[in-house]
Scaffold this motif. Structure first.
Motif, PDB file in Angstrom:
ATOM      1  N   ASP A 123       0.877  -1.324   0.322  1.00 45.20           N
ATOM      2  CA  ASP A 123       0.031   0.081  -0.014  1.00 45.20           C
ATOM      3  C   ASP A 123       0.785   0.830   0.365  1.00 45.20           C
ATOM      4  O   ASP A 123       2.731   1.203   0.728  1.00 45.20           O
ATOM      5  CB  ASP A 123      -1.223   0.269   1.320  1.00 45.20           C
ATOM      6  N   MET A 124       0.488   2.499  -1.118  1.00 46.16           N
ATOM      7  CA  MET A 124       0.909   3.384  -0.680  1.00 46.16           C
ATOM      8  C   MET A 124       0.710   4.787  -0.192  1.00 46.16           C
ATOM      9  O   MET A 124      -1.021   5.003  -0.245  1.00 46.16           O
ATOM     10  CB  MET A 124       1.732   3.696  -2.354  1.00 46.16           C
ATOM     11  N   GLY A 125       1.968   6.143   0.005  1.00 43.82           N
ATOM     12  CA  GLY A 125       0.786   6.548   0.397  1.00 43.82           C
ATOM     13  C   GLY A 125       1.674   7.703   0.273  1.00 43.82           C
ATOM     14  O   GLY A 125       3.135   7.542   0.315  1.00 43.82           O
ATOM     15  N   TRP A 126       1.327   8.898   0.171  1.00 47.37           N
ATOM     16  CA  TRP A 126       1.334  10.765  -0.351  1.00 47.37           C
ATOM     17  C   TRP A 126       1.494  11.058   1.502  1.00 47.37           C
ATOM     18  O   TRP A 126       0.371  11.183   1.546  1.00 47.37           O
ATOM     19  CB  TRP A 126       0.958  11.034  -0.938  1.00 47.37           C
ATOM     20  N   PHE A 127       2.463  11.905   1.573  1.00 53.02           N
ATOM     21  CA  PHE A 127       2.345  12.357   3.291  1.00 53.02           C
ATOM     22  C   PHE A 127       3.059  14.131   2.903  1.00 53.02           C
ATOM     23  O   PHE A 127       3.768  13.945   1.763  1.00 53.02           O
ATOM     24  CB  PHE A 127       3.346  12.195   4.492  1.00 53.02           C
ATOM     25  N   ARG A 128       2.737  14.729   3.601  1.00 51.13           N
ATOM     26  CA  ARG A 128       3.396  16.020   3.169  1.00 51.13           C
ATOM     27  C   ARG A 128       4.186  16.503   5.153  1.00 51.13           C
ATOM     28  O   ARG A 128       3.242  16.441   5.943  1.00 51.13           O
ATOM     29  CB  ARG A 128       3.077  17.303   2.628  1.00 51.13           C
ATOM     30  N   GLN A 129       4.695  17.201   4.893  1.00 48.90           N
ATOM     31  CA  GLN A 129       5.669  17.990   6.133  1.00 48.90           C
ATOM     32  C   GLN A 129       5.844  19.935   5.641  1.00 48.90           C
ATOM     33  O   GLN A 129       6.976  19.630   4.615  1.00 48.90           O
ATOM     34  CB  GLN A 129       6.361  17.595   6.492  1.00 48.90           C
ATOM     35  N   ALA A 130       4.995  20.429   6.641  1.00 50.97           N
ATOM     36  CA  ALA A 130       5.397  21.951   5.898  1.00 50.97           C
ATOM     37  C   ALA A 130       6.775  22.263   8.001  1.00 50.97           C
ATOM     38  O   ALA A 130       6.243  21.430   8.984  1.00 50.97           O
ATOM     39  CB  ALA A 130       3.932  22.697   6.044  1.00 50.97           C
ATOM     40  N   PRO A 131       7.251  23.944   7.633  1.00 50.05           N
ATOM     41  CA  PRO A 131       8.089  24.200   8.261  1.00 50.05           C
ATOM     42  C   PRO A 131       6.665  24.089   9.747  1.00 50.05           C
ATOM     43  O   PRO A 131       6.015  24.920   9.981  1.00 50.05           O
ATOM     44  CB  PRO A 131       8.794  25.412   7.725  1.00 50.05           C
ATOM     45  N   GLU A 171       1.608  14.993   8.020  1.00 48.00           N
ATOM     46  CA  GLU A 171       0.252  14.263   7.487  1.00 48.00           C
ATOM     47  C   GLU A 171       0.123  13.859   6.542  1.00 48.00           C
ATOM     48  O   GLU A 171       0.639  14.185   5.669  1.00 48.00           O
ATOM     49  CB  GLU A 171      -0.234  16.168   8.066  1.00 48.00           C
ATOM     50  N   PHE A 172      -0.984  13.152   6.209  1.00 44.29           N
ATOM     51  CA  PHE A 172      -1.335  12.089   5.428  1.00 44.29           C
ATOM     52  C   PHE A 172      -2.057  12.723   4.472  1.00 44.29           C
ATOM     53  O   PHE A 172      -2.594  14.146   4.268  1.00 44.29           O
ATOM     54  CB  PHE A 172      -2.229  11.326   5.586  1.00 44.29           C
ATOM     55  N   VAL A 173      -1.678  13.127   3.209  1.00 45.42           N
ATOM     56  CA  VAL A 173      -2.295  13.204   2.464  1.00 45.42           C
ATOM     57  C   VAL A 173      -2.457  12.374   0.776  1.00 45.42           C
ATOM     58  O   VAL A 173      -4.611  12.948   1.099  1.00 45.42           O
ATOM     59  CB  VAL A 173      -1.541  14.017   0.986  1.00 45.42           C
ATOM     60  N   ALA A 174      -2.974  11.343   0.878  1.00 44.27           N
ATOM     61  CA  ALA A 174      -3.361  10.742   0.113  1.00 44.27           C
ATOM     62  C   ALA A 174      -2.835   8.741   0.394  1.00 44.27           C
ATOM     63  O   ALA A 174      -1.683   9.562   0.499  1.00 44.27           O
ATOM     64  CB  ALA A 174      -3.297  10.703  -1.634  1.00 44.27           C
ATOM     65  N   GLY A 175      -3.987   8.233  -0.142  1.00 45.52           N
ATOM     66  CA  GLY A 175      -2.861   6.170  -0.686  1.00 45.52           C
ATOM     67  C   GLY A 175      -4.381   5.602  -0.703  1.00 45.52           C
ATOM     68  O   GLY A 175      -4.761   6.243  -1.456  1.00 45.52           O
ATOM     69  N   ILE A 176      -3.061   5.098  -1.477  1.00 40.33           N
ATOM     70  CA  ILE A 176      -3.950   3.595  -2.841  1.00 40.33           C
ATOM     71  C   ILE A 176      -3.552   2.735  -1.944  1.00 40.33           C
ATOM     72  O   ILE A 176      -2.057   2.550  -2.447  1.00 40.33           O
ATOM     73  CB  ILE A 176      -3.191   4.483  -3.734  1.00 40.33           C
ATOM     74  N   PRO A 177      -4.087   1.521  -1.545  1.00 42.60           N
ATOM     75  CA  PRO A 177      -3.959   0.152  -1.923  1.00 42.60           C
ATOM     76  C   PRO A 177      -2.995  -1.023  -3.152  1.00 42.60           C
ATOM     77  O   PRO A 177      -3.628   0.018  -4.248  1.00 42.60           O
ATOM     78  CB  PRO A 177      -5.328  -0.645  -0.906  1.00 42.60           C
ATOM     79  N   TRP A 178      -2.238  -1.522  -2.156  1.00 48.13           N
ATOM     80  CA  TRP A 178      -1.720  -2.126  -4.279  1.00 48.13           C
ATOM     81  C   TRP A 178      -2.689  -2.800  -4.532  1.00 48.13           C
ATOM     82  O   TRP A 178      -2.604  -3.045  -5.961  1.00 48.13           O
ATOM     83  CB  TRP A 178      -1.058  -3.800  -3.727  1.00 48.13           C
ATOM     84  N   SER A 179      -3.991  -3.294  -4.428  1.00 50.03           N
ATOM     85  CA  SER A 179      -5.368  -3.875  -5.348  1.00 50.03           C
ATOM     86  C   SER A 179      -6.156  -2.206  -5.692  1.00 50.03           C
ATOM     87  O   SER A 179      -6.279  -2.562  -6.754  1.00 50.03           O
ATOM     88  CB  SER A 179      -6.887  -3.595  -4.375  1.00 50.03           C
ATOM     89  N   ALA A 208       5.692   3.887   1.854  1.00 51.41           N
ATOM     90  CA  ALA A 208       5.161   2.210   1.844  1.00 51.41           C
ATOM     91  C   ALA A 208       5.003   1.462   2.879  1.00 51.41           C
ATOM     92  O   ALA A 208       5.798   1.439   3.659  1.00 51.41           O
ATOM     93  CB  ALA A 208       6.162   1.461   0.680  1.00 51.41           C
ATOM     94  N   ASN A 209       4.322   0.495   2.860  1.00 56.31           N
ATOM     95  CA  ASN A 209       3.312   0.020   3.732  1.00 56.31           C
ATOM     96  C   ASN A 209       3.366  -1.448   2.934  1.00 56.31           C
ATOM     97  O   ASN A 209       2.362  -2.107   2.308  1.00 56.31           O
ATOM     98  CB  ASN A 209       2.430   0.127   4.399  1.00 56.31           C
TER      99      ASN A 209
END
Length: 127
Positions: free
Chosen positions: A33-41, A46-54, A98-99
């Motif tokens: 499973d994949m995710g996008w996170f972001r971090q501001a100064p 924080e979690f932005v978006a995610g998509i499982p391997w399926s 990646a998870n």
């Protein structure tokens, strides 16, 4: 194990678009499973978006819903984040994660659920 390299960040005006890519190496990408996170100064990651391997579903933070789109191409070992209608508050370092133990159906939104991380790519949105 999975190695991740992000690209596509940069400087863009408010209202503009960017497409982030995350290239993965390793045998487990297609079952991660994949995710996008972001971090501001000065802020937490924080979690932005995610998509499982399926790829059955996609998941988004409320702050980006309707503006960002996550997708993956398992044949290319790559996950993407299309970002439209960017706002100054989207400015942050964006990380791909990646998870390898994900369910393949519902993604984890907590950063601690991801064992593998890229180095990050800076996105700056000017007003």
């Amino acid at each position: 194990q999975v190695q991740l390299v992000e690209s596509g960040g940069g400087l863009v005006q408010a209202g503009g678009s960017l497409r982030l890519s995350c290239a993965a190496s390793g045998r487990t990408f297609s079952t991660s499973d994949m995710g996008w996170f972001r971090q501001a100064p000065g802020k937490e990651r924080e979690f932005v978006a995610g998509i499982p391997w399926s790829s059955l579903h996609t998941y988004y933070a409320d702050s980006v819903k309707g503006r960002f789109t996550i997708s993956r191409d398992n044949a290319k070992n790559t996950v993407y984040l299309q970002m439209n209608s960017l706002k100054p508050e989207d400015t942050a370092v964006y990380y791909c994660a990646a998870n390898a133990n994900g369910s393949g159906i519902v993604v984890v939104t907590a950063a601690r659920g991801y064992a593998y991380w890229g180095q990050g790519t800076q996105v700056t949105v000017s007003s």
